[in-house]
Design an enzyme around this catalytic site. Sequence first.
Site, PDB file in Angstrom:
ATOM      1  N   ASP A 190       1.161  -9.374   3.370  1.00  0.00           N
ATOM      2  CA  ASP A 190       0.222  -8.421   3.944  1.00  0.00           C
ATOM      3  C   ASP A 190      -0.151  -8.910   5.344  1.00  0.00           C
ATOM      4  O   ASP A 190       0.245  -9.999   5.773  1.00  0.00           O
ATOM      5  CB  ASP A 190      -1.005  -8.215   3.033  1.00  0.00           C
ATOM      6  CG  ASP A 190      -1.646  -6.846   3.287  1.00  0.00           C
ATOM      7  OD1 ASP A 190      -1.364  -6.233   4.350  1.00  0.00           O
ATOM      8  OD2 ASP A 190      -2.434  -6.373   2.447  1.00  0.00           O
TER       9      ASP A 190
HETATM   10  C1  BGC Z   1      -3.277  -3.511   4.183  1.00  0.00           C
HETATM   11  C2  BGC Z   1      -1.943  -3.032   3.664  1.00  0.00           C
HETATM   12  C3  BGC Z   1      -1.215  -2.274   4.726  1.00  0.00           C
HETATM   13  C4  BGC Z   1      -1.068  -3.139   5.952  1.00  0.00           C
HETATM   14  C5  BGC Z   1      -0.310  -2.479   7.078  1.00  0.00           C
HETATM   15  C6  BGC Z   1      -3.145  -4.208   5.518  1.00  0.00           C
HETATM   16  O1  BGC Z   1      -4.388  -4.459   6.090  1.00  0.00           O
HETATM   17  O2  BGC Z   1      -3.872  -4.356   3.239  1.00  0.00           O
HETATM   18  O3  BGC Z   1      -2.130  -2.257   2.524  1.00  0.00           O
HETATM   19  O4  BGC Z   1       0.026  -1.840   4.256  1.00  0.00           O
HETATM   20  O5  BGC Z   1      -2.354  -3.469   6.422  1.00  0.00           O
HETATM   21  O6  BGC Z   1      -1.013  -1.466   7.665  1.00  0.00           O
END
Ligand code: BGC
Length: 745
Positions: free
Chosen positions: A291
């Site tokens: 993530d």
């Molecule tokens: C979130 C993810 C997301 C990623 C990209 C993160 O802050 O937890 O779910 O896919 O950002 O935008």
Amino acid sequence: MKPARLTSLLLVFAIFASTISVAAQSRAINRPSQADIEKRIDALLARMTLEEKLGQLQQLDGHADGNFRPEHLDLVRKGQLGSFLNVRGAKNTNAVQRVAVEESRLKIPVLFGFDVIHGYRTIFPIPLGEASSWDTRAMERSSSIAASESAAAGVRWTFAPMVDIARDPRWGRIAEGAGEDPFLGSQIARARVRGFQGTDYSSPDKIIACAKHWVAYGAAEAGRDYNTTDISEVTLREVYFPPFKAAVDAGVGTFMSAFNDLNGVPTSANPFTLTQVLRREWKFDGFVVSDYESVRELMNHGLAATEIDAAREGLSAGVDMEMVSRLFNKHGAQLIKEGKISQATLDEAVRRVLRIKFRLGLFEKPYTDEGSERTSIFNAESNAAARLIAGRSMVLLKNERETLPLNQTLKSIAVIGPLADSQKDMIGSWSGDGKAEDAVTVLAGIKSKVSPQTKVSYAKGCEIVGDSADGFAEAVRLAADADVTLVVVGEAAEMSGEAASRSSLDLPGRQLDLIKAIHATGKPYVVVLMNGRPLTINWVAENSPAILETWFAGTQAGNAIADVLFGDVNPGGKLPVTFPRNVGQIPIYYNYKSTGRPPDVNNKYTSKYLDVPVTPLYPFGFGLSYTQFQLTNLQLSARSIRRDGRLTASVEVANTGKRAGDEVVQLYIRDMAASRTRPVRELRGFERITLGAGEKRRVEFTLAPEHLGFYNREMRFVVEPGEFKVFVGNSSVGGLEASFEVTEK
Ligand code: BGC
């Protein structure tokens, strides 16, 4: 044109247009065989420099508006950047891709990812809303439309589905998932992966899915986002893992590791979940992306003292691609040199990333057709589907004295509330490339539904948050003058989703007071809720005549809500998550374990509260209809089966009311005594059926070992002999009951 006619025309059009998109699917590239792909990867690995290998493991963020950052192009040219997030639009993605495949040494295409969570430009209901439809075909369809719009914009990878089980509505990201139940969650995970990927994701209108957030992110302590989790292995395997396993079984291409610490080992550095379970037990051969900066955050967790340690922990545990932080890139060479990461570990990560790029057909077809982007995004077909699916997602929570459906001949309707005409809120959080200006509000939907003779008045009444009641007088005046009032209240879109935890689940601001003021007029009214999580709405549940839960229903929200309010669509949604009476009851979910002292009103020393009942306000699986259904005659095909046996349970469902409608028939089991205690109920089957007035149908479910087993004390999945109860009903409470025996032989 009459609204009902318009709805059916849109439906016909949607069916027609879906045949066209199926035809487009068949233009999949001639994908090389898996053996060929591995050979081509071997050949590339043999030629790649260390920097080029590490480059494949890096994902960087473009601009929020979809553009790339010019400084990243240089990395692409050097073959040092494998993937982007947020870069979208065929023109932007092609510009980057051209540099990758025409100017870099090895011509490896880049992969563009984006959060296509509930639609790309055409926005469907938030996932928790869609889950309320209990209609996996509808969810497959919305994911498939999202995929084709996304692919047309050059984005061949979505960071979805989010399959985190969530038992705590304080957690804002409950909005992004399928709710509290592993069985429902698994069916939905499968449907969404199929919708995004199809049977062959090299097809130009398909994208790869990403099961996230691996794992137990939804169990964040106290519902506070990013918070720690501490969960036993058996609960992981029985509650949190199943939707991820379903995604693997459906062929999901990628996983995303999560932000949370799990039992002391953060999930972006957890060898048990990333390697032992995912790679070894489940044989997942796609790749894992971290993530956003979760590899760097290993230092904040206190797992790694330095950047280099964080890189080693993440990569060696099984994270293949790093999102945004750049520690693999910065420190990979040193880790290899010092032997702290083996060449084989590095090559394995690169192989996994390249495998997905090959399977997607990016090497054969790196570019996106800029012409088709305009025609295939946000067209009549996708809007018709969004309206239908939104209608199927709504849950009727209360309907006293047949307040609903509204009569089309009403003379006047007052539409009141801060969410009644707010386009930006309709599309909810994580709304991809959706535009507020595309969204149909409740006010607009009602206006286009009623005849020109009906007077529609509108007042905001109050803001979503804040103390002012200055608008009440105007709202009350309109309500007093109207035949019926719709009070549209709830949360702002940004009050759920990421980093949007709440410690109170009450209606924010003065909205409850607004409802009370309308109530005091004594005129009929309906509460229309918009929210990304269960809310504590006890006063409303007790006093308001009718409540429709609409979640955030997407681009077509207002039209779909009008369809339901006027009865062109008979609501058939059911809650995929429990509504508590107050925050103190949390965590509250239907598949809990019994205690040694189950609640007994006549005995103080049993498991309950002094100040609130133990039961929820609305249970999992609950939802009403404008018609009535009766379930009778539950039959089991056998009184006893062997441990490896199967049995069918069937029930007769009759629509005993006056109009056609949908019922979600639900089957639950309970294993009465086992070597590890079992929940009081577990959902093991469901089917949403449509029955005309007076119509009857028998619905059948199969129970097989995978439905009856559990993880025993040795962590083996077993079916144990003994008595099982079966409950079939229209929610997780009550229903018809039967039982059968599982025998040793
Ligand atoms: C979130 C993810 C997301 C990623 C990209 C993160 O802050 O937890 O779910 O896919 O950002 O935008």
